[in-house]
Design a protein around this motif. Sequence first.
Motif, PDB file in Angstrom:
ATOM      1  N   ASP A  55       0.809  -1.226   0.000  1.00  0.00           N
ATOM      2  CA  ASP A  55       0.000   0.000   0.000  1.00  0.00           C
ATOM      3  C   ASP A  55       0.839   1.271   0.000  1.00  0.00           C
ATOM      4  O   ASP A  55       0.323   2.352  -0.249  1.00  0.00           O
ATOM      5  N   GLY A  56       2.110   1.147   0.310  1.00  0.00           N
ATOM      6  CA  GLY A  56       2.974   2.326   0.348  1.00  0.00           C
ATOM      7  C   GLY A  56       4.274   1.996   1.056  1.00  0.00           C
ATOM      8  O   GLY A  56       4.564   0.838   1.376  1.00  0.00           O
ATOM      9  N   LYS A  57       5.076   3.034   1.322  1.00  0.00           N
ATOM     10  CA  LYS A  57       6.389   2.824   1.930  1.00  0.00           C
ATOM     11  C   LYS A  57       6.286   2.241   3.334  1.00  0.00           C
ATOM     12  O   LYS A  57       7.080   1.375   3.722  1.00  0.00           O
ATOM     13  N   GLU A  62       6.784  -2.423   7.203  1.00  0.00           N
ATOM     14  CA  GLU A  62       6.131  -3.470   7.981  1.00  0.00           C
ATOM     15  C   GLU A  62       6.419  -4.843   7.379  1.00  0.00           C
ATOM     16  O   GLU A  62       6.565  -5.834   8.102  1.00  0.00           O
ATOM     17  N   GLY A  63       6.519  -4.888   6.038  1.00  0.00           N
ATOM     18  CA  GLY A  63       6.871  -6.141   5.387  1.00  0.00           C
ATOM     19  C   GLY A  63       8.264  -6.604   5.762  1.00  0.00           C
ATOM     20  O   GLY A  63       8.504  -7.799   5.986  1.00  0.00           O
ATOM     21  N   LYS A 123       5.018  -0.317  15.664  1.00  0.00           N
ATOM     22  CA  LYS A 123       4.610  -1.050  14.470  1.00  0.00           C
ATOM     23  C   LYS A 123       5.006  -2.512  14.584  1.00  0.00           C
ATOM     24  O   LYS A 123       4.249  -3.406  14.220  1.00  0.00           O
ATOM     25  N   ALA A 124       6.214  -2.745  15.073  1.00  0.00           N
ATOM     26  CA  ALA A 124       6.698  -4.109  15.202  1.00  0.00           C
ATOM     27  C   ALA A 124       5.856  -4.897  16.196  1.00  0.00           C
ATOM     28  O   ALA A 124       5.519  -6.058  15.974  1.00  0.00           O
ATOM     29  N   ILE A 125       5.507  -4.244  17.301  1.00  0.00           N
ATOM     30  CA  ILE A 125       4.696  -4.909  18.317  1.00  0.00           C
ATOM     31  C   ILE A 125       3.307  -5.234  17.775  1.00  0.00           C
ATOM     32  O   ILE A 125       2.779  -6.322  17.965  1.00  0.00           O
ATOM     33  N   LYS A 126       2.712  -4.269  17.068  1.00  0.00           N
ATOM     34  CA  LYS A 126       1.386  -4.500  16.493  1.00  0.00           C
ATOM     35  C   LYS A 126       1.425  -5.624  15.475  1.00  0.00           C
ATOM     36  O   LYS A 126       0.547  -6.471  15.407  1.00  0.00           O
TER      37      LYS A 126
END
Length: 202
Positions: A55-57, A62-63, A123-126
């Motif tokens: 979806d974007g950067k 996150e990937g 972000k990593a935790i989520k």
Amino acid sequence: MARTSRKEREIDNTKQEILRAAARAATVHGFETITLRDIAKETGYTVGTLYSYFDGKEAILEGLIGEITSLALQTLREPMPGGLTLAQKMELLIQRQLKMAEEWRDAVFVLMGVIFQGGVMIKAIKLGADVNFYETYAKWIKANAEPSELEGQDPIEVALVYLGVLQAVITGALLRKSKQPLMNLARRIMQYLSKGIQVFGT
């Protein structure tokens, strides 16, 4: 288990190609400053093609987090030879994880570089909300240790120390822009884990 279709494999391969390209671009320009156009140039795809997969950067970041986390946890599931002590098993685990980090060196460098910036850890935790990273390592330690080897130490604390030392040594090598293979760091990591940091005394 359902077989992965050829189309699904092609999609996964393209996603990995994009992730690796994004990591290469970020090592030169920094993740905060690169654009999707930079990543597209690195891959040879158009920006529109990138949007077909991410979806974007931020989704690409996150990937990267998801890929490295998944590969790290995968090393915990690999069987260990019989007859090894906990220390020997941890040394083998370190070697496996350093091999993975070498294969994804650019991505690891990028993640280590941005992990301290606001919001990245969240972000990593989520992203890994269904997997408690430290507890997973603690379970591995408990499953691979004899009671006498832990000597009453909390497996969670042992896991935190292990991950902290691993991250510190890898990050140090990457920030120094060392060209040596990350596998060469295994001995230093084991020394820190077994003997502590000598500057603090005994």
